[in-house]
Design an enzyme around this catalytic site. Structure first.
Site, PDB file in Angstrom:
ATOM      1  N   ILE A 143      34.838  -2.111  -2.908  1.00  0.00           N
ATOM      2  CA  ILE A 143      33.457  -2.118  -3.371  1.00  0.00           C
ATOM      3  C   ILE A 143      33.391  -3.099  -4.524  1.00  0.00           C
ATOM      4  O   ILE A 143      34.399  -3.389  -5.177  1.00  0.00           O
ATOM      5  CB  ILE A 143      32.952  -0.708  -3.792  1.00  0.00           C
ATOM      6  CG1 ILE A 143      33.851  -0.085  -4.858  1.00  0.00           C
ATOM      7  CG2 ILE A 143      32.853   0.203  -2.582  1.00  0.00           C
ATOM      8  CD1 ILE A 143      33.350   1.287  -5.324  1.00  0.00           C
ATOM      9  N   ASP A 144      32.217  -3.638  -4.767  1.00  0.00           N
ATOM     10  CA  ASP A 144      32.064  -4.688  -5.767  1.00  0.00           C
ATOM     11  C   ASP A 144      32.369  -4.189  -7.177  1.00  0.00           C
ATOM     12  O   ASP A 144      32.302  -2.987  -7.454  1.00  0.00           O
ATOM     13  CB  ASP A 144      30.639  -5.245  -5.738  1.00  0.00           C
ATOM     14  CG  ASP A 144      30.281  -5.884  -4.414  1.00  0.00           C
ATOM     15  OD1 ASP A 144      31.202  -6.395  -3.738  1.00  0.00           O
ATOM     16  OD2 ASP A 144      29.087  -5.879  -4.054  1.00  0.00           O
ATOM     17  N   LYS A 145      32.654  -5.137  -8.061  1.00  0.00           N
ATOM     18  CA  LYS A 145      32.943  -4.811  -9.453  1.00  0.00           C
ATOM     19  C   LYS A 145      31.832  -3.971 -10.078  1.00  0.00           C
ATOM     20  O   LYS A 145      32.087  -2.987 -10.773  1.00  0.00           O
ATOM     21  CB  LYS A 145      33.133  -6.097 -10.259  1.00  0.00           C
ATOM     22  CG  LYS A 145      33.340  -5.879 -11.746  1.00  0.00           C
ATOM     23  CD  LYS A 145      33.488  -7.205 -12.485  1.00  0.00           C
ATOM     24  CE  LYS A 145      33.661  -6.991 -13.986  1.00  0.00           C
ATOM     25  NZ  LYS A 145      33.795  -8.292 -14.707  1.00  0.00           N
TER      26      LYS A 145
END
Length: 308
Positions: free
Chosen positions: A141-143
């Site tokens: 999942i994105d930062k």
């Protein structure tokens, strides 16, 4: 510092990522990350296709300062995350916003991988071949996104969980707050996603992209301070930035997402309102159904409390 190389006969027809690795004297993984992140130019044009073949006389430019930055795989107990579940085969974690999942171009330390190695040093044995910087990581999942991730603890679990992801049998549901009012209570966005030619750090809807499908259900709508909608999104596929790109494509960018037009002054939030809330899969060894839920973190619930 950008360094230029001219392709010789010895490298003619070679893949771009292998070319960068050879000329820059860096690992194949770091070279691939550098290409994907847009730090490599071919004849003056940014190219993010790692498998593109180079030709005799081509000029490759690469930011070696970025590509060769040292990556530490030492365990780091200061990396914040919660362990939701663990056994000998799989770990489920709740990642806070702000933590990058694995080392890559521009993110060499303080990632979830280093945090996992601090708590689960046995994962180090998975640091082989092309997964050297991603031991146990089977999805991301994105930062700026918070929420649930499953981590493989053995080579067999890695293979099995990746197979489940490829078969689209893993349940992944997200909560997102978006701009605007939806015209329907539920639907599916079915549009291929590829990397943007204009900005290689962004993804976009592209006929040449990979198949991508996102299902959505409207949970709650707000009028103040502006029309906003809380939605549940379920991934059928898992492309980079998929939910962010798909919601923007239908006119509802995620609140707080500056990359895709969702950062606006009327609603103050330090990161995209996107949370991986539900994760379900079959246990990689026993095939027992596993299901986990992560409640919205405080920064998101606090924002919702201000809406009406």
């Amino acid at each position: 510092m950008t360094t230029s190389f001219e392709i010789s006969l010895a490298l003619e027809g070679e893949r771009l990522d292998r070319t960068v690795a050879t000329l820059g004297d860096v690992t194949r993984m770091l070279a691939s990350e550098a290409v994907s992140a847009g730090f490599v130019k071919l004849n003056g044009v940014v190219v993010t296709n790692r498998s593109k073949r180079v030709l005799l006389g081509d000029v490759v430019e690469v930011d070696l300062a970025v590509a060769t930055a040292p990556v530490s795989l030492d365990g780091d107990l200061t990396v914040p995350f919660d362990v939701v579940y663990e056994d000998d085969d799989v770990i489920v974690v709740n990642k806070p916003a702000g933590v990058v999942v694995h080392p890559g171009t521009g993110s060499h330390r303080g990632t979830l991988v280093q945090g996992l190695l601090g708590r689960f040093p046995d994962l180090r044995r998975l640091s082989v071949d092309d997964r050297i910087l991603r031991p146990g990581i089977v999805h991301r999942i994105d930062k700026g996104t918070s929420g649930l991730l499953m981590i493989a603890r053995t080579a067999e679990a890695t293979t099995e969980l990746i197979s489940q992801l490829a078969a689209h049998t893993v349940e992944r549901k997200y909560r997102a707050l978006t701009w605007g009012e939806f015209g329907s209570r539920a639907g599916v966005v079915d549009a291929p996603i590829g990397r943007s030619d204009a900005d290689p750090t962004k993804m976009t809807i592209s006929a040449a992209g990979r198949v991508a499908r996102t299902h959505f259900v409207v949970l709650q709508q707000f009028k103040h301070p502006e029309p906003l909608t809380l939605v549940e999104c379920e991934l059928e596929t898992g492309r980079t930035h998929q939910i962010r790109v798909h919601l923007t494509a239908i006119g509802h960018p995620i609140v707080g997402d500056p990359t895709y037009g969702g950062a606006r002054k009327s609603v103050a939030i330090a990161r995209p309102f996107l949370h991986a809330q539900t994760l379900g899969f079959l246990h990689p060894r026993t095939a027992e159904p596993m299901s986990f839920t992560s409640e919205l973190p405080e920064d998101l619930t606090s924002l919702l409390a201000t809406l009406s």
